[in-house]
Enzyme design. Structure first.
Site, PDB file in Angstrom:
ATOM      1  N   TYR A 216      -1.733  -1.443  10.458  1.00 34.61           N
ATOM      2  CA  TYR A 216      -2.164  -1.330   8.989  1.00 34.61           C
ATOM      3  C   TYR A 216      -0.699  -1.405   8.327  1.00 34.61           C
ATOM      4  O   TYR A 216       0.407  -1.757   7.466  1.00 34.61           O
ATOM      5  CB  TYR A 216      -3.541  -0.723   8.227  1.00 34.61           C
ATOM      6  CG  TYR A 216      -3.295  -1.141   6.739  1.00 34.61           C
ATOM      7  CD1 TYR A 216      -3.892  -1.812   6.518  1.00 34.61           C
ATOM      8  CD2 TYR A 216      -3.210  -0.372   5.270  1.00 34.61           C
ATOM      9  CE1 TYR A 216      -4.411  -2.003   4.941  1.00 34.61           C
ATOM     10  CE2 TYR A 216      -3.070   0.041   4.495  1.00 34.61           C
ATOM     11  CZ  TYR A 216      -3.993  -1.165   4.111  1.00 34.61           C
ATOM     12  OH  TYR A 216      -4.200  -1.468   2.922  1.00 34.61           O
TER      13      TYR A 216
ATOM     14  N   SER B  37       1.015  -1.100   0.402  1.00 33.45           N
ATOM     15  CA  SER B  37       0.477   0.224   0.060  1.00 33.45           C
ATOM     16  C   SER B  37       1.066   1.459   0.589  1.00 33.45           C
ATOM     17  O   SER B  37       2.028   0.551   0.121  1.00 33.45           O
ATOM     18  CB  SER B  37      -1.106  -0.119   1.549  1.00 33.45           C
ATOM     19  OG  SER B  37      -2.197   1.306   1.448  1.00 33.45           O
TER      20      SER B  37
HETATM   21  P1  NAP Z   1     -11.581  -5.105  -0.770  1.00 31.77           P
HETATM   22  O1  NAP Z   1     -12.351  -4.449  -1.847  1.00 31.77           O
HETATM   23  O2  NAP Z   1     -12.243  -5.183   0.609  1.00 31.77           O
HETATM   24  O3  NAP Z   1     -11.200  -6.611  -0.690  1.00 31.77           O
HETATM   25  C1  NAP Z   1     -10.353  -7.227  -0.562  1.00 31.77           C
HETATM   26  C2  NAP Z   1     -11.106  -8.896  -0.250  1.00 31.77           C
HETATM   27  O4  NAP Z   1      -9.741  -9.681   0.544  1.00 31.77           O
HETATM   28  C3  NAP Z   1     -12.370  -8.751   0.042  1.00 31.77           C
HETATM   29  O5  NAP Z   1     -12.894 -10.335  -0.799  1.00 31.77           O
HETATM   30  C4  NAP Z   1     -12.382  -9.609   2.016  1.00 31.77           C
HETATM   31  O6  NAP Z   1     -13.453 -10.425   2.158  1.00 31.77           O
HETATM   32  C5  NAP Z   1     -10.989 -10.709   1.136  1.00 31.77           C
HETATM   33  N1  NAP Z   1     -10.216 -11.202   2.510  1.00 31.77           N
HETATM   34  C6  NAP Z   1     -10.302 -10.361   4.136  1.00 31.77           C
HETATM   35  N2  NAP Z   1      -9.128 -11.629   4.755  1.00 31.77           N
HETATM   36  C7  NAP Z   1      -8.920 -12.388   4.087  1.00 31.77           C
HETATM   37  C8  NAP Z   1      -8.449 -13.311   4.410  1.00 31.77           C
HETATM   38  N3  NAP Z   1      -8.057 -13.791   5.396  1.00 31.77           N
HETATM   39  N4  NAP Z   1      -7.974 -14.500   3.723  1.00 31.77           N
HETATM   40  C9  NAP Z   1      -9.163 -14.288   2.451  1.00 31.77           C
HETATM   41  N5  NAP Z   1      -9.766 -13.106   1.788  1.00 31.77           N
HETATM   42  C10 NAP Z   1      -9.906 -11.857   3.022  1.00 31.77           C
HETATM   43  O7  NAP Z   1      -9.949  -4.767  -0.412  1.00 31.77           O
HETATM   44  P2  NAP Z   1      -9.223  -3.505  -1.636  1.00 31.77           P
HETATM   45  O8  NAP Z   1      -9.669  -2.543  -1.406  1.00 31.77           O
HETATM   46  O9  NAP Z   1      -9.799  -4.592  -2.891  1.00 31.77           O
HETATM   47  O10 NAP Z   1      -7.643  -4.091  -0.834  1.00 31.77           O
HETATM   48  C11 NAP Z   1      -6.939  -5.397  -1.609  1.00 31.77           C
HETATM   49  C12 NAP Z   1      -5.959  -5.399  -1.067  1.00 31.77           C
HETATM   50  O11 NAP Z   1      -5.268  -3.971  -1.932  1.00 31.77           O
HETATM   51  C13 NAP Z   1      -5.320  -4.964   0.188  1.00 31.77           C
HETATM   52  O12 NAP Z   1      -4.414  -5.953   0.560  1.00 31.77           O
HETATM   53  C14 NAP Z   1      -5.301  -3.525   0.393  1.00 31.77           C
HETATM   54  O13 NAP Z   1      -4.781  -3.437   1.659  1.00 31.77           O
HETATM   55  C15 NAP Z   1      -4.927  -3.663  -0.817  1.00 31.77           C
HETATM   56  N6  NAP Z   1      -4.523  -2.117  -0.613  1.00 31.77           N
HETATM   57  C16 NAP Z   1      -6.202  -1.630  -0.648  1.00 31.77           C
HETATM   58  C17 NAP Z   1      -6.156   0.199  -1.272  1.00 31.77           C
HETATM   59  C18 NAP Z   1      -7.894   0.813  -1.129  1.00 31.77           C
HETATM   60  O14 NAP Z   1      -7.871   2.061  -1.436  1.00 31.77           O
HETATM   61  N7  NAP Z   1      -8.958  -0.237  -1.885  1.00 31.77           N
HETATM   62  C19 NAP Z   1      -5.353   0.506  -0.982  1.00 31.77           C
HETATM   63  C20 NAP Z   1      -3.614   0.065  -0.516  1.00 31.77           C
HETATM   64  C21 NAP Z   1      -3.397  -1.127  -0.852  1.00 31.77           C
HETATM   65  P3  NAP Z   1     -14.378 -10.161   3.180  1.00 31.77           P
HETATM   66  O15 NAP Z   1     -14.626  -8.953   1.933  1.00 31.77           O
HETATM   67  O16 NAP Z   1     -15.039 -10.855   3.573  1.00 31.77           O
HETATM   68  O17 NAP Z   1     -13.138  -9.029   4.611  1.00 31.77           O
END
Ligand code: NAP
Length: 272
Positions: free
Chosen positions: A155, A142
Site C-alpha cells: 500500500y 494517503s
Molecule cells: P472504501 O469505503 O472501501 O471505498 C472504496 C471503493 O472502491 C469500494 O466501493 C471498492 O469496492 C471500490 N474498489 C475497489 N477496487 C476497485 C477497482 N479495482 N475498481 C473500481 N472500484 C474499486 O474505501 P475508502 O476509504 O473510501 O477509500 C477511498 C480511497 O481513499 C482509496 O484510494 C483509499 O486508499 C484512500 N484512503 C482511505 C483512507 C481511510 O482511512 N479510509 C485513508 C487514506 C487513503 P469494494 O468494496 O467491492 O472493494
C-alpha cells in the site's frame, strides 16, 4: 452558483466511503456525475443518493485495474456529457502483511488497483480534460504516501507512487500551459469500509485489524469530501485530511529518515 455548477465530474470507487461522499457533495454543488465502481450494489445506492440531490448521473461498473476498460469508459463519459471537467481517481484497496510474507500476487493486486488504476484514469481522461479547457484531476493517495509503516509495504509503495506521478503531472501541466489543474490528496484515518474489505497475509486477524482501524479512523467521509472539494476550489497541490495527517506530515519532515523509529514504536504500541 458554486465552483462545481454544471461541471462534469468522474468519481471512481463511488460505491462506498470517500467516493460516495464526494459524489453526493458534488451533486449538492450542482455538478453532473459519472460514477463507477466494482461494487454494483454500493454503486446503485450512491446513484440513488446523487439522484435525490437532483443531479444528472451516469453510473457504470468499472474495474480500474483493467486499462482497456478504463480507456473505453473515459471516451464513453465524454461522449455522454460532451465534456469532462473533474476526475477523482479514488478507487482503492488495502492489504496488510509483512513483505516477507506477502506473495507477488498480493503486491501486484494492490499496485494494479491503487497505482495503475490511478495512472489509467489519469491518462484516459487527460485528453478530455485538456479539451474541456477547464480540467482538474484529483488523485487520492494517503498519509501512507508521505511515510511508510510496517505491514503496509504494498500500500505504501502504491500511494508513494501516486504522489510522485501526480506531483510530476502538476508540474507538466503548468510548464506546458495545459488547462488542467492537479491535486494530490492525503487522507488520514477516515471511517469507511476499507479495513473491513481488506485482505491480509495468513495469520493476521482480519477482525482485529478492522477494529484497530475503527479506533484510529475518526473523521466521517462527508467531512473528508468537503475538505477535498475546498482544496479543489483553491487549486491546492496537496490536500492533507485530518489532524493525524497534519501532525504526522510535520513529524516526518522534522525527523527525516529517523521518523521510522517513532512510527515503528507507535505501530507496536497499537498492535498494528
Ligand atoms: P472504501 O469505503 O472501501 O471505498 C472504496 C471503493 O472502491 C469500494 O466501493 C471498492 O469496492 C471500490 N474498489 C475497489 N477496487 C476497485 C477497482 N479495482 N475498481 C473500481 N472500484 C474499486 O474505501 P475508502 O476509504 O473510501 O477509500 C477511498 C480511497 O481513499 C482509496 O484510494 C483509499 O486508499 C484512500 N484512503 C482511505 C483512507 C481511510 O482511512 N479510509 C485513508 C487514506 C487513503 P469494494 O468494496 O467491492 O472493494
Amino acid at each position: 452558483m458554486t465552483h462545481f455548477t454544471g461541471k462534469v465530474a468522474v468519481v471512481t470507487g463511488a460505491g462506498s466511503g470517500i467516493g460516495r461522499a464526494l459524489s453526493v457533495e458534488l451533486a449538492r454543488r450542482g455538478a453532473k456525475l459519472a460514477i463507477c465502481d466494482v461494487d454494483t450494489v454500493g454503486l446503485a445506492e450512491t446513484e440513488a443518493l446523487v439522484k435525490a440531490e437532483g443531479a444528472d448521473v451516469k453510473a457504470d461498473h468499472l474495474d480500474v485495474s483493467q486499462r482497456e476498460l478504463v480507456l473505453a469508459y473515459a471516451d464513453g463519459v465524454a461522449a455522454h456529457y460532451g465534456k469532462v471537467n473533474l476526475v477523482f481517481n479514488n478507487a482503492g484497496i488495502a492489504f496488510t502483511g509483512n513483505i516477507e510474507e506477502m506473495s507477488f500476487k498480493d503486491i501486484d493486486r494492490v499496485m494494479d488497483v491503487d497505482f495503475w488504476g490511478v495512472v489509467s484514469g489519469t491518462k484516459a481522461f487527460l485528453p478530455h480534460l485538456v479539451e474541456s479547457g477547464d480540467g482538474h484531476i484529483i488523485n487520492i493517495s494517503s498519509i501512507f504516501g508521505l511515510f511508510s509503516v510496517p505491514t503496509q509495504g504494498a500500500y505504501n509503495a502504491a500511494k508513494f507512487a501516486v504522489r510522485g506521478f501526480t506531483e510530476a503531472l502538476r508540474m507538466e501541466m503548468i510548464l506546458n500551459k495545459r488547462p488542467v489543474k492537479v491535486t494530490c490528496v492525503h487522507p488520514g484515518g477516515i471511517k469507511t469500509n476499507i479495513a473491513k474489505k481488506q485482505e491480509q497475509v495468513e495469520g493476521v486477524d482480519h477482525d482485529q485489524l478492522a477494529k484497530q482501524f475503527d479506533k484510529l479512523a475518526r473523521m466521517s467521509p462527508a467531512k473528508a469530501a468537503n475538505i477535498i472539494l475546498k482544496g479543489v476550489e483553491k487549486n491546492k497541490a496537496r490536500v492533507l485530511i485530518g489532524a493525524d495527517a497534519w501532525v504526522l506530515d510535520k513529524f516526518v519532515r522534522l525527523t527525516g529518515p529517523r521518523y521510522a523509529r517513532g512510527v515503528a514504536a507507535f505501530s507496536k504500541r497499537n498492535g498494528l
